[in-house]
Design a protein around this motif. Structure first.
Motif, PDB file in Angstrom:
ATOM      1  N   ASP A 160       0.856  -1.192   0.000  1.00 17.95           N
ATOM      2  CA  ASP A 160       0.000   0.000   0.000  1.00 17.95           C
ATOM      3  C   ASP A 160       0.893   1.244   0.000  1.00 17.95           C
ATOM      4  N   LEU A 161       1.017   1.866  -1.161  1.00 20.74           N
ATOM      5  CA  LEU A 161       1.932   3.004  -1.277  1.00 20.74           C
ATOM      6  C   LEU A 161       1.450   4.235  -0.524  1.00 20.74           C
ATOM      7  N   ARG A 162       0.190   4.212  -0.131  1.00 23.94           N
ATOM      8  CA  ARG A 162      -0.290   5.348   0.668  1.00 23.94           C
ATOM      9  C   ARG A 162       0.379   5.343   2.036  1.00 23.94           C
ATOM     10  N   LYS A 163       0.830   4.156   2.426  1.00 25.02           N
ATOM     11  CA  LYS A 163       1.386   4.024   3.767  1.00 25.02           C
ATOM     12  C   LYS A 163       2.912   3.931   3.778  1.00 25.02           C
ATOM     13  N   CYS A 164       3.514   3.781   2.612  1.00 27.10           N
ATOM     14  CA  CYS A 164       4.963   3.644   2.600  1.00 27.10           C
ATOM     15  C   CYS A 164       5.609   4.980   2.912  1.00 27.10           C
ATOM     16  N   VAL A 165       6.502   4.988   3.904  1.00 25.32           N
ATOM     17  CA  VAL A 165       7.161   6.239   4.281  1.00 25.32           C
ATOM     18  C   VAL A 165       8.596   6.288   3.785  1.00 25.32           C
ATOM     19  N   GLU A 205      -0.792   5.696  -4.502  1.00 22.58           N
ATOM     20  CA  GLU A 205      -0.888   6.800  -3.548  1.00 22.58           C
ATOM     21  C   GLU A 205      -2.102   7.657  -3.843  1.00 22.58           C
ATOM     22  N   ASN A 206      -2.651   8.268  -2.807  1.00 23.62           N
ATOM     23  CA  ASN A 206      -3.699   9.276  -3.022  1.00 23.62           C
ATOM     24  C   ASN A 206      -3.045  10.498  -3.631  1.00 23.62           C
ATOM     25  N   ALA A 263       7.907  16.877  -4.426  1.00 21.27           N
ATOM     26  CA  ALA A 263       7.513  15.703  -3.647  1.00 21.27           C
ATOM     27  C   ALA A 263       8.516  14.597  -3.930  1.00 21.27           C
ATOM     28  N   ILE A 264       8.527  13.650  -3.036  1.00 21.94           N
ATOM     29  CA  ILE A 264       9.360  12.461  -3.251  1.00 21.94           C
ATOM     30  C   ILE A 264       8.480  11.243  -3.024  1.00 21.94           C
ATOM     31  N   HIS A 265       8.489  10.342  -3.954  1.00 17.25           N
ATOM     32  CA  HIS A 265       7.682   9.134  -3.843  1.00 17.25           C
ATOM     33  C   HIS A 265       8.602   7.931  -3.742  1.00 17.25           C
TER      34      HIS A 265
END
Lengths: 1128, 301
Positions: free
Chosen positions: B73-78, B299-300, B121-123
C-alpha cells in the motif's frame, strides 16, 4: 553428487557452503572456530527442519529486550542461534512492535511465532553488536591527546591510575613531570552529615542578599567549618571564599550520551550519592533540552504549602513531567513543526503506522512546517517552508487569527480551577485567567493574597481572576467550588499598603501581544503567505479536540527554544485538546522503577543507599537549580560571584541535565571553577555533536584544561579518542537495565527492559570478587571498591544486602516494576513453564552477565516470578485498550496547564540584565547581548541559513559509521541547496563545496592532531528546501569510529575510510560573539542554537588536497546517490 | 490442501518427499537439460507448461496448491528502507565494497521518484521480486538454475547450478536480480585477528544459504519462512493460517504497508484487498505479460 534441491534453505549448506567456509577460514586467519560452529549448526538445522521445526519458533531461542538505535526504546527480540545473535525483530509484546500490541499475558510460546515491526536502524543493531571496530580491552594513550597512539593496559591498573593519580604520562613528550590529581584527591568531602550541613548553610547563603550581608554570611560559613566536629573542612571546598561553588568533589564531571533511565539511575546513585559531585551533565541541550523545558513550563503545578508553581523533580509535590505530544492514532489535523515522524523523533517505528493509517483512510490532514521538504513533508498534505527559527512567529500569527475570529474553546478557557473543568467534563484547565501584577518593567508575578491583605489560613494557595469584571480569589486545585472567569481582563486593585496594582489576565497579555503586530507582519517574519496561515488556523480550529500542533525540535533548536515550545502549547490550549482522544496527551508514563513508592520493595536510590552523599553547589553549567522548574537557588544573582551584567559566561534556567555545550568550556576557563576530571560515556560525543565542537576539541586536547580525561566507549570514537583512558563498554544488546519511556508520544504505560542477549564481546574484569564485562557499570563499581564509596560492595544496599554485581541493582528495580505502583498493581507470576523457557533462553550466557541464582537472590525470592514475567517479555507494557478511556486518553494529565510562567518572568537574562517575559513571546535568534544574530551575520556577507536534520538511517550522531547496510542506501550526506540558489551561484550537483561562517571563515575542521580539512563535501540541489536555506544532515563525517588508522601496542589497526564518509557540519556553527566558545543558547532550557549564516563556496585545490589526505571518503563513493534519503 | 498421512509419518525420509514434490511440480533434471538444449538453439520456449492469469482477479489455479503474492500500500509507505535492511539481515546479503551504486545488492529495493518545481515531492516504491507467473528470468537461464516452485508459485534459484552467466539479470525487466561480482562481504561475521580489536563475530541466519562469488541471487519471498510455517501447520494437522507467513520485509514494515498471502484463497487478506481496491491497484510493466504477483495500491494524489 548433487541433487536437485527444491528449496534453497535445505542442504547445499552441507556441501557448497562448507567448502566456502573452509576456504575463507585460511584467508581470515582465526575463523576456524566460526567455521566449525557453523557446520555443526547447519547439520543441526537440517535435522530440525526435517522434524518440521523452525528454531526461531521456540521461545527458548529468543530474548526480548529493547532497542537503542535511537531514543524510541522500541520493544525488540533477539534471535539467538548457537549462542550467537543472528537476527533482530520487533517484539509484538510492546506498543512499538505491533499496533495494537499483544496482551501482556500472551504466552511466550504463542508470541514467538510472530515478528513485530522494526526500523532499519534496529535491524542494523547486529552490526553494532558485532562491529569489527569494537574495543575489547582497556586502552591508555601512549602519545599526545588525539594522536591515536594507544597501549593496552590491565583493567585494575587503569582504575588504580585514575583513582590515585600521579605522574601518569611520563613517556609522553611534554608530560614527563605532569602530576595528575586522581579521583581520591577529588573525593574530598566524604562525610554525609557534614555535606548536609554545608549544603543547608550554602542554601541560606545563596538566598542572603548581596553586599554586606552576603559577605558576612561567607565569613560565618568559613568560621563554622574551619572547626567543625573537631576538623577543618575548608580544604574540602573548591574555594573557601566561595562556599557556593561546593566541595572539590564537584570538579569531577560526567558527560553522558544515550544513557537512558535505568543506567542513569545507577550512575546518579554513584555519581551523586557515592562520589558527591553535582556535575552530572546529560546531552539534552544539544538537541531537546529546550523542547522539554517548554513542555515543563506548560506543566507547572501549584505547591499548596507555599502557593508557588513548580515542576519538581521529587518530593511531596513531584510533577517531574517535561513532554507532551499528540494522540497520533486518532487525530484529524496535525501540524508538525520540524517533527519528522517518519524519519526521526521518538520514533518512526511506532509513529509511522499510527499516522499512515490516517493518511490512507482520509482521517488525517497532515501539515509539515519545515524549511526543508523531508519524507514526512512529502507525505503531508501541505508543506509549509518556513524561515528557519521563526516558528514562533507562525504560531503567534495563528493565535492572533484564532483570537480575532473567536475560534477558541471558550468553555475550556473560561475554566479557572479543577472543579470548573470537571463540571464541563474536562480534566484540565489553564492558568490563562489568573491575574498578573505589573512591575515597573512589565508583567510580573501572579496577584496573591499577600499583596492585597493579611494572609489567613488557606490563603497561601489563592490566586485571582476576574468574574464578570469583579476580582475574586480562586484556588487552582480546588475540586469543590467551580470558578469560571473572564478570559480577557485588565484592571486595578489596591495593595495592602494602599498602592494601586495594575493587573491583567494572562489571556489579556497574550491577546495584546498577538495584536502587537498585524497578521501580515507576523506572516512576513516567518516567510509564509497569509492565505496559508489563514488556512492553517481555520483547519486547526475545525476539528474540535482532534487537532494538535506538535514539535520535536523545530520549535526548540534555537536560542529561544523554550519559549517557542511554550507558545506551541499556548496554541494547543486555545482548542483545549489536552487529555482528549485525537488531541494532546501527556503519554502513558511508566511504573516507578526506582522503588520510591511505599508499596515497593527496593528503594534503590534512597533507602537502599546507606551513607549516600547529597551534592551541593553551583553546577559548572550554571543552571539555577537542580531541584526542578520554579526553584531558584544557584542563580547568578544569588551567587558570590555576582558582578552585574553582563555576566562573564551564560547562566541558565533550572534543569537536572546540565548544559552540554557549556560545562566543558566553563570548566576549561575556570568559571565558576576549574574542571579537574571528566568522564565521557554512553555514546557521548561533544567533540562532534555539539555546535561548539571545534572549541570542545581544543579543550579536550589540552591536558592543562582537562587534566584527567577518561571514557567508556564501544569503539574509539570522535570524542573518546582524546581521552587518557578508554574502557570498553557493553553494547545495548549486552547490557542490563530497567527503564522508562522517554517521551509522551506513546499513550500506553510501559517500562522497557534491556537484558543481555549474547555473551559480551568485551573482556571481563573482576570487581568485589565478581567477574563482569568491562562496562560503565563495572568501572563505577571498581572505582567504588578502590575508593570505598558509600553504598557499594558488601552491605552496599544495607545490612546483609550486598551490592557486588551491577545486575543486582537492575533486578531490584525490575522487582519494583513487577510489584507496581500500588497494591494490586502487580504483574502475574511466571508459571513453571515460563521459568523453564527463561532458563533455556538464558542458558548460553556466561556467569559474568547472567546467573540464575544470583539474579533470583537479587530480585528476592518472593518477587522472582514477577521478574521472570517481565524478562520474558522485554518489559512491562500496559494493554492497548487501557490507553484510551471513552473519548479521552486512558492516562490523563488531569492537572492545570500553563500559558503564563512565573518561572520565566522571574529570570533575568545574564547577558542583557533584562527580565524575560511570562508569556511565550517570539524572539529571533539572539546573542548574549540580545542582538539578532542572523541579521548581523547576513549583513556581514553570509547569505544562507544553515539548518540540520536527521535522516531515517541515522538517529543520533553516531549514526552510520557502523551501519554498513544503511550506508549502502545512503553512502554519504550532502550540502543540500535550492536548485535556483545553486544556479545563481554557479553550483551544480556533485560539486565539492565547503561551508564557512563568521565563527569559522576558513571553513576548516582542525582536530588538533595534525588533521585539518574543509567542512564540506558534495553539493546536492533540490526544489525541496526553502530558498536561502542550506541543509546538512547529522550522522556523517566521522573522523574516528573505525574510519581512521590507530596504533595499539605499536601495531597499526587500519581504519575503513568509508565509515568516515560525508559531512559533519558542526565545524562552522556560530559561536556567540561575546562568549566566544559556545553557540548562542536558550537562557531557560539551555539548548544551543543551530541556525547559522553561512557561505557556500567551491573547494580550492588546497582544500581538495586536504580532503584527499585527511577525509578521503568523499572520493571513494563513485556516484552521487540518485535520490537521497530525506528530500527531493 | 491434502495430506498424505503415510508421507507425514515418515518425515525422516526427506528424499522421497522431495522427489514426489519435484514430480508434482513438473520439473525434473531431464527437463532442465532439455531447457539448456532449447536455449542453446536460440529458442525461447517455456520450460514448463503453465496457464497464466492476465488480470489481478483471483482465480483458482489448476495444478497449483498455493499462489503466494504480496500487496504493498503506497499510501502508507514512508520510504524508510526498513524493508531493504531487514531483508539484507534476514537473507545474509553481502555488503558491497566496490563503492559503485550498481554493485549493491538489494533484494528489496526502494525506487524513488522526485518531483521538482512548485510542488516538490518524493515518492518511494519498495520493490521485492515480483515472482512473476510468466517469468523472463526462467526463460533466460541456460542451465535451469532459476526455476519455479510450482506448489507455491515462487521463483527461486538453485545456487549450485548457477553458472554466473547473468542472462537472467538482463532479462528481468524490473532489475530485481543481482550478481555476486565479489566474494560476499559480511563485516559483522568476518573477523581479522587484530590486537586490541579482537571483538568476536556474529553469525549468519542459519535458515538461509550463504551464496558465493559468481552466482546470482534475488528475493525468495523468504521461502524459508514459508516452509517453516507450512511444516508447523503440517505438524499441527491444519492449514497454514492467512497472515501466518510473514516475509522479513512484511514483518518489519513500520508503515504497515505490506500484506503477504495466498492469491488462490479468495478469503485471504491479500485477495480481499486486491478486490476491494480494484480501482487503485497497479502492477509494474503489465504490458510485458510477465504477470507479476506484487500488487501496489496507488498513492492518493
Amino acid at each position: 553428487m548433487k541433487k536437485i534441491r527444491q528449496t534453497p534453505n535445505e542442504a547445499s549448506i552441507t556441501t557448497v557452503s562448507r567448502r566456502q567456509f573452509f576456504k575463507s577460514a585460511a584467508l581470515l586467519g582465526g575463523s576456524v572456530l566460526l567455521c566449525d560452529k557453523l557446520a555443526f549448526a547447519q547439520k543441526e538445522l537440517d535435522a530440525a527442519y526435517a522434524r518440521g521445526e523452525n528454531p526461531f519458533a521456540d521461545p527458548a531461542s529468543i530474548i526480548h529486550t529493547t532497542c537503542m538505535g535511537c531514543h524510541a526504546h522500541c520493544d525488540i527480540k533477539a534471535k539467538i542461534y548457537q549462542g550467537v545473535l543472528v537476527k533482530l525483530e520487533g517484539s509484538p509484546y510492546g506498543p512499538n512492535g505491533k499496533l495494537p500490541h499483544f496482551h501482556y499475558n500472551t504466552h511466550p510460546k504463542d508470541e514467538a511465532l510472530y515478528d513485530g515491526k522494526m526500523c532499519l536502524k534496529g535491524q542494523s543493531g547486529i552490526q553494532v553488536q558485532y562491529d569489527p571496530y569494537r574495543i575489547t580491552k582497556v586502552l591508555k594513550r601512549a602519545g599526545k591527546r588525539g594522536e591515536n597512539l594507544w597501549k593496552t593496559i590491565e583493567f585494575n591498573q587503569a582504575v588504580t591510575e585514575i583513582c590515585e593519580g600521579g605522574v601518569l604520562f611520563k613517556d609522553v613528550p611534554g608530560e614527563e613531570n605532569r602530576k595528575v590529581e586522581g579521583l581520591r584527591d577529588l573525593w574530598a568531602l566524604r562525610d554525609r552529615q557534614v555535606m548536609e550541613e554545608m549544603s543547608k548553610d550554602v542554601m541560606t547563603l545563596l538566598h542572603t542578599p548581596q553586599g554586606e550581608e552576603k559577605k558576612k554570611a561567607v565569613e560565618a560559613f568559613k568560621t563554622k567549618f574551619s572547626d567543625y566536629k573537631g576538623k577543618n573542612y575548608l580544604n574540602t571546598l573548591i574555594d573557601p571564599d566561595h562556599p557556593d561553588f561546593g566541595p572539590r568533589n564537584n570538579q569531577f564531571v560526567w558527560y553522558g550520551g544515550r544513557v537512558q533511565y535505568g543506567r542513569e539511575a545507577f550512575y546518579l546513585r554513584w555519581f551523586e550519592g557515592g562520589f558527591g559531585s553535582i556535575n552530572w551533565v546529560n546531552h539534552c541541550t544539544v538537541c531537546g533540552g529546550s523542547q522539554r523545558c517548554g513542555h515543563a513550563e506548560y506543566a507547572m503545578q501549584q505547591n499548596p504549602e507555599d502557593g508557588q508553581f513548580r515542576n519538581e523533580g521529587g518530593g511531596k509535590y513531584k510533577v517531574d513531567h517535561c513532554y507532551f505530544s499528540t494522540d497520533f492514532l486518532h487525530t484529524e489535523f496535525l501540524m508538525l513543526f520540524g517533527h519528522l515522524i517518519f524519519e526521526a523523533n521518538y520514533g518512526p517505528t511506532h509513529l509511522a503506522e499510527r499516522v499512515t493509517e490516517g493518511l490512507a483512510s482520509g482521517r488525517l490532514t497532515l501539515v509539515s512546517v519545515d524549511p526543508r521538504l523531508s519524507k514526512t513533508g512529502s507525505k503531508s498534505h501541505k508543506w509549509v517552508p518556513i524561515k528557519p527559527a521563526t516558528d514562533g512567529a507562525l504560531i503567534w500569527a495563528m493565535i492572533r487569527w484564532i483570537l480575532e475570529n473567536e475560534r477558541y474553546d471558550k468553555k475550556f478557557m473560561s475554566n479557572a480551577n479543577k472543579a470548573a473543568a470537571i463540571a464541563d467534563k474536562e480534566t484540565c484547565w489553564s492558568n490563562g485567567n489568573y491575574l498578573v501584577k505589573y512591575k515597573d518593567d512589565g508583567p510580573g508575578d501572579f496577584l496573591r493574597a499577600k499583596d492585597i491583605g493579611a494572609v489567613q489560613e488557606g490563603d497561601i494557595a489563592k490566586v485571582y481572576v476576574a468574574q464578570d469584571g469583579k476580582i475574586i480569589p480562586v484556588i487552582p486545585d480546588d475540586v469543590t467550588n467551580a470558578v469560571d472567569a473572564d478570559m480577557f481582563f485588565q484592571g486595578e486593585i489596591q495593595s495592602k499598603d494602599g498602592k494601586t496594582i495594575r493587573v491583567k489576565s494572562a489571556w489579556q497579555l497574550i491577546k495584546e501581544y498577538a495584536f502587537s503586530k498585524t497578521f501580515e507582519e507576523w506572516a512576513s517574519i516567518c516567510g509564509i503567505e497569509t492565505e496559508t496561515i489563514t488556512w492553517l488556523a481555520k483547519e486547526f480550529t475545525s476539528h474540535g479536540k482532534k487537532a494538535a500542533a506538535d514539535s520535536h525540535r523545530g520549535t526548540a533548536s534555537n536560542a529561544w527554544g523554550t519559549m517557542t515550545t511554550f507558545s506551541l502549547n499556548t496554541l494547543n490550549t486555545l482548542i483545549g485538546n489536552i487529555d482528549w482522544k485525537g488531541g494532546w496527551q501527556k503519554g502513558g508514563g511508566s511504573w516507578d522503577f526506582k522503588g520510591t513508592k511505599d508499596h515497593q520493595p527496593y528503594s534503590v536510590m534512597a533507602k537502599l543507599h546507606p551513607g549516600s552523599l547529597k551534592p551541593f553547589g553551583i553546577p559548572l553549567s550554571k543552571q539555577c537549580s537542580v531541584r526542578g522548574l520554579g526553584h531558584r537557588d544557584t542563580t547568578y544573582e544569588n551567587s558570590t560571584i555576582f558582578a552585574g551584567y553582563p555576566a562573564k559566561r551564560p547562566w541558565y534556567g533550572p534543569s537536572k541535565w546540565g548544559v552540554y555545550q557549556e560545562a566543558i568550556p566553563a570548566g576549561a576557563e575556570g568559571y565558576p571553577y576549574k574542571l579537574k576530571a571528566l568522564w565521557l560515556a554512553c555514546w557521548t560525543t561533544p567533540a562532534a555533536a555539539n555546535g561548539n565542537a571545534q572549541k570542545i576539541i581544543e579543550a579536550l586536547a589540552d591536558v592543562n584544561k582537562m587534566p584527567l580525561l577518561f571514557a567508556n566507549d564501544i569503539v574509539i570514537g570522535e570524542s573518546s579518542m582524546y581521552a587518557d583512558y578508554i574502557f570498553p563498554d557493553v553494547s545495548y544488546l549486552e547490557e542490563l537495565q530497567t527503564s522508562k519511556w522517554p517521551s509522551s508520544n506513546m499513550p500506553h504505560k510501559a517500562n522497557p527492559l534491556r537484558q543481555p542477549t549474547v555473551a559480551p564481546v568485551v573482556d571481563n574484569c573482576k570487581v568485589y570478587g565478581q567477574e563482569m564485562p568491562i562496562s560503565v557499570d563495572a568501572v563505577k563499581m571498581a572505582i567504588a571498591e578502590k575508593l570505598g564509596l558509600p553504598g557499594y560492595g558488601p552491605d552496599g544496599f544495607g545490612p546483609g544486602q550486598n551490592f557486588t554485581h551491577y545486575d543486582q541493582f537492575y533486578l531490584k528495580s525490575a522487582a519494583d516494576i513487577g510489584v507496581g505502583d500500588k497494591p494490586g498493581d502487580d504483574v502475574p507470576d511466571a508459571s513453571d513453564e515460563e521459568i523453564e523457557i527463561f532458563k533455556k533462553a538464558h542458558a548460553h550466557l556466561p556467569k559474568s552477565v547472567y546467573d540464575y541464582d544470583r539474579w533470583r537472590e537479587a530480585a528476592g525470592e518472593q518477587y522472582w516470578r514477577k521478574v521472570v514475567t517481565i524478562f520474558n517479555r522485554g518489559g512491562r507494557f500496559q494493554d492497548f485498550e487501557k490507553g484510551y478511556d471513552g473519548d479521552k486518553m486512558g492516562n490523563k494529565w488531569a492537572k492545570m496547564v500553563n500559558v503564563y510562567s512565573e518561572d520565566c518572568e522571574r529570570t533575568i537574562h545574564p547577558g542583557t540584565g533584562k527580565r524575560l517575559p511570562g508569556i511565550a513571546e517570539y524572539r529571533p535568534v539572539m546573542d548574549f547581548f540580545g542582538n539578532d544574530l542572523l541579521a548581523i551575520d547576513e549583513k556581514a556577507g553570509y547569505p544562507y541559513t544553515f539548518i540540520t536534520y536527521k535522516v531515517v538511517g541515522g538517529a543520533n550522531f553516531r549514526g552510520t559509521a557502523a551501519y554498513y547496510w544503511i550506508r549502502e542506501t545512503l553512502p554519504e550526506n550532502y550540502v543540500v541547496m535550492h536548485i535556483e540558489d545553486a544556479e545563481k551561484d554557479g553550483l551544480k550537483d556533485g560539486d565539492m563545496v565547503k561551508l564557512s561562517s563568521v565563527s569559522n571563515p576558513e571553513g576548516m575542521w582542525d582536530l588538533k592532531n595534525g588533521r585539518k580539512y574543509p567542512c564540506g563535501g558534495k553539493l546536492k540541489t533540490t526544489s525541496g528546501i526553502r530558498k536561502g536555506v542550506i541543509g546538512v544532515s547529522y550522522h556523517y563525517g566521522h573522523w574516528a569510529y573505525g574510519s581512521t588508522n590507530v596504533k595499539i601496542d605499536g601495531e597499526v589497526i587500519p581504519g575503513d575510510p568509508r565509515r568516515g564518509s560525508g559531512i559533519n557540519p558542526n565545524g562552522i556553527r556560530r559561536m556567540d560573539p561575546h562568549v566566544k566558545d559556545v553557540p548562542p543558547s536558550d537562557p531557560i532550557g539551555g539548548q544551543e542554537s543551530v541556525p547559522t549564516k553561512v557561505k557556500v563556496t567551491f573547494m580550492t585545490e588546497e582544500d581538495l588536497a586536504l580532503m584527499h589526505k585527511h577525509n578521503p571518503a568523499a572520493f571513494i563513493t563513485k556516484e552521487m546517490t540518485k535520490t537521497y534519503l530525506g528530500g527531493v | 490442501m491434502e495430506y498424505n498421512t503415510d508421507k507425514l509419518k515418515n518425515m525422516e525420509k526427506k528424499n522421497e518427499i522431495i522427489k514426489e514434490d519435484e514430480q508434482s511440480a513438473g520439473i525434473s533434471r531431464m527437463d532442465f537439460l532439455k531447457g539448456v538444449a532449447i536455449a542453446a538453439l536460440g529458442g525461447a520456449a517455456l520450460l514448463t507448461t503453465k496457464k497464466y492469469t492476465t488480470s489481478p482477479d483471483v482465480k483458482a489455479f489448476e495444478g497449483k496448491k498455493k499462489r503466494y503474492g504480496m500487496l504493498i500500500d503506497l499510501r502508507k509507505c514512508v520510504g524508510c528502507e526498513s524493508c531493504t535492511i531487514a531483508c539484507k539481515s534476514e537473507n545474509n546479503v553481502t555488503v558491497d565494497s566496490s563503492g559503485m551504486n550498481a554493485r549493491r545488492i538489494f533484494w528489496n529495493h526502494l525506487v524513488y521518484t522526485e518531483e521538482g518545481g512548485e510542488h516538490p515531492a518524493i515518492h518511494a516504491r519498495p520493490q521485492p521480486c515480483n515472482h512473476c507467473e510468466n517469468p523472463p528470468c526462467i526463460k533466460a537461464c541456460p542451465v535451469g538454475a532459476t526455476y519455479e516452485d510450482e506448489s507455491r508459485c515462487v521463483v527461486l534459484i538453485n545456487y549450485d547450478n548457477c553458472i554466473g552467466c547473468r542472462m537472467c539479470t538482463v532479462y528481468c525487466p524490473y532489475s530485481r536480480r543481482y550478481f555476486n561480482w565479489e566474494k560476499p562481504h559480511f563485516p559483522h561475521v568476518e573477523r581479522l585477528d587484530e590486537k586490541g580489536m579482537t571483538a568476536s563475530a556474529g553469525g549468519f541466519n542459519p535458515s538461509v544459504q550463504v551464496r558465493t562469488k559468481g552466482v546470482t541471487e534475488k528475493c525468495t519471498f523468504c521461502i524459508h519462512r514459508i516452509i517453516a510455517a507450512e511444516e508447523r501447520a503440517k505438524k499441527e494437522w491444519r492449514e497454514v493460517r492467512d497472515g501466518e507467513i510473514q516475509p522479513a520485509c512484511t514483518a518489519t514494515c513500520i508503515g504497515g504497508t505490506r500484506t503477504f498471502g495466498d492469491l488462490n484463497d479468495p478469503g485471504s487478506k491479500i485477495s480481499r484487498l486486491v478486490k476491494e481496491n480494484k480501482d487503485k491497484i497497479m502492477r509494474l510493466e503489465e504490458h510485458l505479460g510477465t504477470e507479476p504477483k506484487v500488487f501496489f495500491i496507488k498513492e492518493n494524489i
